[in-house]
Write a protein that holds these residues in place. Structure first.
Motif, PDB file in Angstrom:
ATOM      1  N   THR A  43      40.707  49.997  31.160  1.00 20.65           N
ATOM      2  CA  THR A  43      40.796  48.843  32.057  1.00 20.65           C
ATOM      3  C   THR A  43      41.631  47.722  31.458  1.00 20.65           C
ATOM      4  O   THR A  43      41.722  47.550  30.250  1.00 20.65           O
ATOM      5  N   LEU A  44      42.234  46.974  32.375  1.00 18.43           N
ATOM      6  CA  LEU A  44      42.963  45.748  32.063  1.00 18.43           C
ATOM      7  C   LEU A  44      42.308  44.682  32.907  1.00 18.43           C
ATOM      8  O   LEU A  44      41.895  44.953  34.030  1.00 18.43           O
ATOM      9  N   GLU A  45      42.259  43.452  32.419  1.00 21.83           N
ATOM     10  CA  GLU A  45      41.544  42.425  33.147  1.00 21.83           C
ATOM     11  C   GLU A  45      42.374  41.168  33.351  1.00 21.83           C
ATOM     12  O   GLU A  45      43.075  40.721  32.446  1.00 21.83           O
TER      13      GLU A  45
ATOM     14  N   ILE B 273      41.691  45.216  36.808  1.00 23.39           N
ATOM     15  CA  ILE B 273      40.657  44.494  37.558  1.00 23.39           C
ATOM     16  C   ILE B 273      41.073  43.027  37.637  1.00 23.39           C
ATOM     17  O   ILE B 273      41.255  42.374  36.614  1.00 23.39           O
ATOM     18  N   VAL B 274      41.233  42.527  38.864  1.00 22.28           N
ATOM     19  CA  VAL B 274      41.533  41.106  39.056  1.00 22.28           C
ATOM     20  C   VAL B 274      40.284  40.481  39.657  1.00 22.28           C
ATOM     21  O   VAL B 274      39.929  40.752  40.810  1.00 22.28           O
ATOM     22  N   GLU B 275      39.589  39.681  38.864  1.00 23.89           N
ATOM     23  CA  GLU B 275      38.266  39.179  39.240  1.00 23.89           C
ATOM     24  C   GLU B 275      37.962  37.938  38.416  1.00 23.89           C
ATOM     25  O   GLU B 275      38.118  37.956  37.204  1.00 23.89           O
ATOM     26  N   ASP B 276      37.534  36.867  39.081  1.00 16.40           N
ATOM     27  CA  ASP B 276      37.255  35.630  38.344  1.00 16.40           C
ATOM     28  C   ASP B 276      35.775  35.448  38.003  1.00 16.40           C
ATOM     29  O   ASP B 276      35.435  34.532  37.262  1.00 16.40           O
TER      30      ASP B 276
ATOM     31  N   ARG C  55      34.090  46.681  34.650  1.00 23.33           N
ATOM     32  CA  ARG C  55      34.574  47.183  33.361  1.00 23.33           C
ATOM     33  C   ARG C  55      33.634  48.272  32.832  1.00 23.33           C
ATOM     34  O   ARG C  55      34.053  49.332  32.392  1.00 23.33           O
ATOM     35  N   ASP C  56      32.314  47.997  32.884  1.00 18.05           N
ATOM     36  CA  ASP C  56      31.335  48.938  32.338  1.00 18.05           C
ATOM     37  C   ASP C  56      31.340  50.264  33.093  1.00 18.05           C
ATOM     38  O   ASP C  56      31.349  51.328  32.479  1.00 18.05           O
ATOM     39  N   VAL C  57      31.339  50.182  34.415  1.00 21.47           N
ATOM     40  CA  VAL C  57      31.258  51.428  35.180  1.00 21.47           C
ATOM     41  C   VAL C  57      32.546  52.244  35.032  1.00 21.47           C
ATOM     42  O   VAL C  57      32.513  53.466  34.887  1.00 21.47           O
ATOM     43  N   LEU C  58      33.681  51.564  35.004  1.00 20.57           N
ATOM     44  CA  LEU C  58      34.953  52.287  34.883  1.00 20.57           C
ATOM     45  C   LEU C  58      35.137  52.877  33.490  1.00 20.57           C
ATOM     46  O   LEU C  58      35.580  54.016  33.349  1.00 20.57           O
ATOM     47  N   SER C  59      34.786  52.113  32.467  1.00 20.70           N
ATOM     48  CA  SER C  59      34.969  52.654  31.114  1.00 20.70           C
ATOM     49  C   SER C  59      33.975  53.782  30.846  1.00 20.70           C
ATOM     50  O   SER C  59      34.302  54.767  30.186  1.00 20.70           O
ATOM     51  N   HIS C  60      32.792  53.685  31.429  1.00 20.08           N
ATOM     52  CA  HIS C  60      31.814  54.765  31.323  1.00 20.08           C
ATOM     53  C   HIS C  60      32.349  56.058  31.941  1.00 20.08           C
ATOM     54  O   HIS C  60      32.068  57.157  31.452  1.00 20.08           O
TER      55      HIS C  60
END
Ligand code: MN
Length: 131
Positions: A30-32, A8-11, A20-25
């Protein structure tokens, strides 16, 4: 089965947390990265299965980050999805022209978003290491 890795590339911290929450659920790892440069570096290092790319970033734009990834043989096959608030026609056209794997609008609509991501990861052209 190994977890698929999504970068996830997001500032924006709120958007990062939501993604992060929806993907890990859903069982993804995830990597950020909070900047475009950091995103490109992490993609080269970790070779995620998919990249979610914000367009408005503090350093290089998501479009420039995409172009760097596309120019590098180690990252060129990783699908990159633009995730951006901008509904501007010009920006949408640019996103489509440079070769992003897709586009998802902000605010994120979770059901549509996850359906799109899962379909993309299930397709035979999706990158990432299978080992
Ligand atoms: Mn941003």
């Amino acid at each position: 089965m190994a977890e698929q890795l999504i970068l996830i590339v997001e500032d924006n911290e709120m958007n990062m947390k939501l993604l992060r929450d929806v993907l890990s659920h859903r069982g993804y790892a995830t990597l950020e990265a909070a900047t475009g440069e950091q995103g490109v570096a992490l993609a080269r290092e970790r070779r995620p299965a998919l990249i979610l790319m914000d367009i408005q970033l503090p350093d290089i734009s998501g479009i420039e980050a995409f172009e760097r990834l596309a120019a590098d043989p180690t990252t060129r096959d990783i699908p990159v999805v633009a995730v951006t608030a901008s509904a501007m026609q010009e920006e949408r056209a640019q996103i489509e022209a440079v070769g992003f794997a897709g586009y998802q609008p902000k605010p994120i609509r979770l059901k549509e978003f996850m359906a799109f991501i899962e379909q993309l990861l299930a397709s035979p052209t999706a990158g990432g290491e299978s080992a």
